[in-house]
Design a protein around this motif. Structure first.
Motif, short mmCIF file in Angstrom:
data_model
loop_
_atom_site.label_atom_id
_atom_site.label_comp_id
_atom_site.label_asym_id
_atom_site.label_seq_id
_atom_site.Cartn_x
_atom_site.Cartn_y
_atom_site.Cartn_z
N MET A 17 0.89 -1.10 0.22
CA MET A 17 -0.02 0.22 -0.09
C MET A 17 1.07 0.98 -0.18
O MET A 17 1.91 1.71 0.50
CB MET A 17 -0.86 0.13 1.19
N THR A 18 0.61 1.51 -1.03
CA THR A 18 1.44 3.51 -1.25
C THR A 18 1.14 4.30 -0.03
O THR A 18 -0.25 4.50 0.69
CB THR A 18 1.04 4.14 -2.13
N GLY A 19 1.84 4.38 0.84
CA GLY A 19 1.89 5.74 2.02
C GLY A 19 3.03 6.75 1.87
O GLY A 19 4.04 7.08 1.13
N VAL A 20 2.83 7.11 2.97
CA VAL A 20 2.95 9.18 3.35
C VAL A 20 3.91 8.33 4.08
O VAL A 20 4.16 8.71 5.25
CB VAL A 20 1.75 10.06 3.73
N SER A 21 5.20 9.48 3.73
CA SER A 21 6.71 8.83 4.25
C SER A 21 6.71 9.84 6.12
O SER A 21 5.60 10.84 5.92
CB SER A 21 7.91 9.54 3.36
N ILE A 80 -1.19 6.96 -7.07
CA ILE A 80 -1.45 7.35 -5.77
C ILE A 80 -3.06 7.38 -5.45
O ILE A 80 -3.50 6.78 -4.46
CB ILE A 80 -1.09 8.49 -5.36
N ASP A 81 -4.19 7.75 -6.28
CA ASP A 81 -5.18 7.84 -7.03
C ASP A 81 -5.72 6.50 -5.89
O ASP A 81 -7.05 5.68 -4.99
CB ASP A 81 -5.75 8.68 -7.52
N TRP A 82 -5.47 5.34 -6.75
CA TRP A 82 -6.35 4.06 -6.41
C TRP A 82 -5.56 3.90 -5.49
O TRP A 82 -6.40 2.57 -4.13
CB TRP A 82 -5.69 3.03 -7.54
N GLN A 83 -4.47 3.92 -4.62
CA GLN A 83 -3.64 3.02 -3.43
C GLN A 83 -4.44 4.07 -2.38
O GLN A 83 -4.99 3.48 -1.50
CB GLN A 83 -2.30 3.12 -3.20
N GLN A 84 -5.26 5.27 -2.39
CA GLN A 84 -5.70 5.77 -1.44
C GLN A 84 -7.42 5.47 -2.16
O GLN A 84 -7.73 5.29 -0.02
CB GLN A 84 -5.47 7.52 -1.67
N LEU A 85 -8.21 5.01 -2.39
CA LEU A 85 -9.50 4.13 -2.81
C LEU A 85 -8.78 2.63 -2.04
O LEU A 85 -9.88 2.78 -1.26
CB LEU A 85 -9.74 3.89 -4.24
N LEU A 86 -8.04 2.01 -2.19
CA LEU A 86 -7.83 0.88 -1.65
C LEU A 86 -7.63 1.23 -0.08
O LEU A 86 -8.11 0.25 0.44
CB LEU A 86 -6.59 0.39 -2.33
N GLY A 87 -7.06 2.05 0.36
CA GLY A 87 -7.23 2.37 1.63
C GLY A 87 -8.62 2.82 2.43
O GLY A 87 -8.83 2.57 3.59
N GLN A 88 -9.80 2.57 1.97
CA GLN A 88 -10.59 3.64 2.34
C GLN A 88 -12.30 2.10 2.34
O GLN A 88 -12.72 2.70 2.81
CB GLN A 88 -10.94 4.42 1.56
N GLY A 89 -11.32 0.93 1.24
CA GLY A 89 -12.66 0.66 1.40
C GLY A 89 -12.62 0.26 -0.20
O GLY A 89 -13.73 1.26 -0.78
N SER A 145 -15.35 -0.59 -3.04
CA SER A 145 -17.20 -1.19 -3.81
C SER A 145 -16.98 -1.05 -4.48
O SER A 145 -17.00 -0.39 -5.10
CB SER A 145 -18.03 0.24 -2.47
N ARG A 146 -18.61 -1.23 -4.95
CA ARG A 146 -18.78 -0.94 -5.95
C ARG A 146 -18.99 0.30 -6.67
O ARG A 146 -19.26 0.89 -7.91
CB ARG A 146 -19.94 -1.72 -6.65
N GLY A 147 -19.53 0.92 -5.68
CA GLY A 147 -19.93 2.82 -5.92
C GLY A 147 -18.10 3.49 -6.60
O GLY A 147 -18.07 4.52 -6.87
N ALA A 148 -17.70 3.13 -5.08
CA ALA A 148 -16.29 3.75 -5.08
C ALA A 148 -15.95 3.04 -6.55
O ALA A 148 -14.91 4.08 -7.28
CB ALA A 148 -16.06 3.48 -3.51
N LEU A 149 -15.54 2.11 -7.21
CA LEU A 149 -14.88 2.12 -8.09
C LEU A 149 -15.82 2.58 -9.31
O LEU A 149 -14.95 2.94 -9.78
CB LEU A 149 -15.07 0.74 -8.54
N ILE A 150 -16.83 2.48 -9.48
CA ILE A 150 -17.41 3.02 -10.55
C ILE A 150 -16.68 4.77 -10.73
O ILE A 150 -17.18 5.26 -12.08
CB ILE A 150 -18.93 3.23 -10.57
N ALA A 151 -17.02 5.55 -8.93
CA ALA A 151 -16.83 6.55 -9.37
C ALA A 151 -15.24 6.36 -9.06
O ALA A 151 -14.82 7.74 -10.86
CB ALA A 151 -17.09 6.76 -8.11
N PHE A 152 -14.48 6.00 -9.16
CA PHE A 152 -12.93 5.94 -9.52
C PHE A 152 -13.05 6.15 -11.31
O PHE A 152 -12.12 6.57 -11.62
CB PHE A 152 -12.28 4.53 -8.61
#
Length: 322
Positions: free
Chosen positions: A1-5, A173-182, A184-191
């Motif tokens: 998971m991409t993190g912030v240093s 980065i955007d995708w890794q942040q999405l994975l961190g939030q969880g 879902s169907r709605g989140a994937l479609i919104a991405f």
């Protein structure tokens, strides 16, 4: 998971010689002013020199690729009995697994350990093979991390390739942040909705195919199965660079959303600027700036979220040269 240093920056891998570390075979470096200019403000470097990591000294005998270009050996230039192929490939696989918080990687070009392409592969007579190879470390690393944005420092001097790479880094980065939030169907479609026009600009065919994939989503559980496949296809598709023609196609699509909001003169002006970009008279930033001006005056939530309009920080000026 991409993190912030700890510095608050995202992390990006790089061949150690490119940030000025004296790790080359001659105890020198290949410090890249371009990499420092592009990344220093927003990213933290994770430097790697695989040759030093597997125990080769500084300075040291140079190494080179020999044999089959599809699977070359890595040997010493003076003592071909010294075979470093397995250690370099094993270290590449190891680092691919352990550098799990980086969002991109910049490799040293033409290196027998780190080159992504066009690395000379020598034959028994001492001549390079007609087909060129890949560095052993880089090949093993990228095989384990096919979705990670990677590029060679030399190719980053091309403004089109540079903009493409940075766009992919921020998409990652955007995708890794999405994975961190969880997921879902709605989140994937919104991405996907955010990346619709960036994907259309880079790869129109993949845009159509990936859209069909998301049509199979019926419930949240499906997102966990479809999501990784979706992102892999997205990142592969975004590797293709957009052309003036595909950029113009996207600009025309976006302009259509504002057709009813703009008067005749504004519509004509926008079309003229798009045509000027298509003919090469002005850079991409010109029609984009005019479009964003109209979008601020006539806000549209769907357009304002589009990654195509802001794929990376505007302060980098990456689209000024496109």
């Amino acid at each position: 998971m991409t993190g912030v240093s700890s510095t608050g920056k995202f992390r990006i891998g790089i061949s150690a010689c490119l940030i000025g570390e004296n790790v080359r075979y001659n105890a020198g470096h290949k410090s890249s002013s371009l990499c420092h200019e592009l990344f220093d403000e927003d990213f933290e470097w994770v430097s790697v020199c695989p040759e030093v990591a597997i125990g080769l000294g500084i300075p040291r005998e140079p190494i080179r690729l020999v044999g089959d270009p599809n699977h070359p050996q890595v040997v010493g230039t003076r003592d071909a009995a010294k075979d470093f192929s397995a250690p370099l490939r094993e270290y590449g696989s190891y680092m691919a697994e352990h550098l799990d918080d980086i969002c991109g990687y910049v490799f040293m070009q033409k290196s027998p350990s780190c080159g992504l392409e066009r690395v000379k592969v020598y034959q028994s007579a001492g001549r390079p093979a007609l087909k060129e190879g890949r560095g052993a470390f880089a090949e093993a690393f990228t095989a384990k991390r096919p979705d990670l944005p990677v590029e060679e420092e030399g190719r980053l001097h091309d403004p089109v390739l540079r903009e493409n790479f940075i766009s992919r880094v921020y998409a990652y980065i955007d995708w890794q942040q999405l994975l961190g939030q969880g997921l879902s169907r709605g989140a994937l479609i919104a991405f996907h909705a955010r990346y619709k026009y960036l994907l259309m600009a880079n790869n129109p065919q993949a845009y159509r195919e990936i859209g069909k994939m998301l049509g199979t989503l019926k419930r949240d559980d499906d997102a966990n199965e479809v999501g990784p496949r979706y992102f892999s296809q997205l990142m592969q598709a975004l590797r293709r660079c957009a052309s003036r023609g595909t950029h113009c196609n996207v600009l025309q699509h976006l302009s259509g959303y504002l057709r009813d909001a703009l008067d005749v003169d504004d519509r004509q002006e926008l079309q003229q600027i798009i045509e000027q970009y298509h003919s090469g008279s002005v850079p991409l930033v010109v029609p984009l700036t005019l479009f964003k001006h109209h979008l601020r005056n006539h806000p549209d939530p769907y357009l304002m979220q589009q990654a195509y309009l802001h794929p990376h920080p505007s302060k980098l000026g990456l689209r000024n040269a496109l």
